[in-house]
Design an enzyme around this catalytic site. Structure first.
Site, PDB file in Angstrom:
ATOM      1  CB  CYS A   1      -0.844  -0.010   1.256  1.00 20.92           C
ATOM      2  SG  CYS A   1      -0.142  -0.361   2.926  1.00 20.92           S
ATOM      3  CE1 TYR A   2       2.232   4.083   5.128  1.00 17.67           C
ATOM      4  CE2 TYR A   2       3.072   2.327   5.808  1.00 17.67           C
ATOM      5  CZ  TYR A   2       2.338   3.491   6.171  1.00 17.67           C
ATOM      6  OH  TYR A   2       2.284   3.756   7.197  1.00 17.67           O
TER       7      TYR A   2
END
Length: 342
Positions: free
Chosen positions: A149-150
């Site tokens: 996600c990051y």
């Protein structure tokens, strides 16, 4: 219809996959597995899927997975690599939402994930599933490593600047915030509401597992090493990633126009009007990244703001986007989801 299996259906990304796939016009959710909930109905564990998913959780037995054309692994790190070789030999498509195939160097993987890689021979052939970068490779792939996600938010934010070589490759900063669902569904004191509800803190500052993945991705864009400082923070919200990115300009550029041109044909990246400040609440439940670019004081520092839902564009939605590309479907199939508001 494409027959789909979800391995690890009781985690947050697993239930998001079911929510999306259940309404996919050209996919049939044929199998959902769980070790802990085997034998229980999906709707019993997740009442929000009552009347939507009429399946019972099955044990993750390899022979059961053969009924599917594509297998999504919404499992902890180290699981998909135990199943992938045999599944690929039998002609299945494997899409891993964990980190097993993201890093190309098995020694780097072992350093950050604390175990030797079970099938390092597959790392070279695994395709990194960021469609905005690897769309053509994904179409031909049989083993896809979905980005974290990051890394999704950070790479999409920096991508136009690095692609056009308008920023320095040194001194990049990614100051990122995540909701607590990014830590998964397992019980942990650190993510209890009483521990996070009134707090805000950085974590993993000496080194986060997503750092080598982000560096690998940004280096692939430039062909040269990049210098990046990545600091994640935990915020008292359930969903969302907010990435505030800093870079130093090396030449003059119309940044707004640069971003609008770069993402003009991307269905899931939206460049907001000049002066905007994207909000994580506007992408909740949607497979979308919203981006705004700023140049404070018209100086030589560019600030990029990128927001995604960590469970959708940062996980399950992007995984389905990859499936659509592999099987020649419209890339947006099953993913035309408006954000949830409020």
């Amino acid at each position: 219809m494409i027959k789909v299996a979800v391995v690890g259906g009781t985690g947050y990304t697993g239930v998001e996959l079911m929510r999306i796939l259940a309404r996919h016009p050209q996919a049939e959710l044929a199998l959902v597995t769980s070790r802990g909930d085997a034998g229980r109905r999906v709707a019993e564990v997740y009442p929000n899927l009552r009347g939507v998913v009429d399946l019972t959780f099955q044990p993750p037995e390899p022979q059961l997975l053969d009924q599917a054309d594509v297998i999504f692994f919404a499992t902890p790190n180290g699981t998909a690599m135990q199943y992938a070789p045999a599944l690929l030999e039998r002609g299945r498509v494997v899409i891993d939402l964990a980190a097993d195939f993201r890093l190309k160097d098995p020694q780097v993987w072992e350093q950050w994930y604390g175990q030797p890689h079970a099938c390092p021979e597959l790392l070279a052939s695994a395709v990194y599933g960021l469609p905005e970068v690897n769309r053509e490779k994904i179409k031909k792939a049989r083993l896809i490593a979905c980005p974290g996600c990051y890394p999704t938010a950070v790479q999409l934010g920096f991508l136009p600047l690095l692609h056009q070589h308008v920023i320095e490759r040194t001194g990049l900063v990614a100051d990122c915030k995540s909701g607590v669902s990014g830590a998964g569904r397992q019980a942990q004191v650190a993510t209890l509401m009483a521990e996070t509800g009134e707090g805000f803190k950085a974590y993993a500052v000496p080194g986060h597992r997503h750092l080598p993945e982000i560096r690998q991705g940004l280096q692939a864009l430039t062909g040269k090493p990049v210098e990046l400082t990545f600091v994640p923070h935990l915020t008292p919200m359930i969903r969302g990633i907010h990435a505030t990115l800093y870079a130093r300009l090396r030449e003059e550029a119309d940044l707004q126009a640069l971003y609008e041109r770069h993402y003009a044909r991307e269905p899931f990246v939206e460049v907001l009007p000049a002066g905007s400040h994207p909000d994580t609440v506007d992408v909740r439940g949607a497979n979308r990244c919203q981006i705004a670019v700023h140049r404070p004081g018209n100086g030589d520092v560019v600030v990029v703001l990128a927001v995604i839902d960590n469970l959708v564009k940062g996980a399950a939605g992007q995984a389905v986007q990859n499936m659509n590309l592999v099987f020649g479907l419209p890339e947006t199939a099953g993913l035309e989801l408006a954000g949830l508001y409020p």
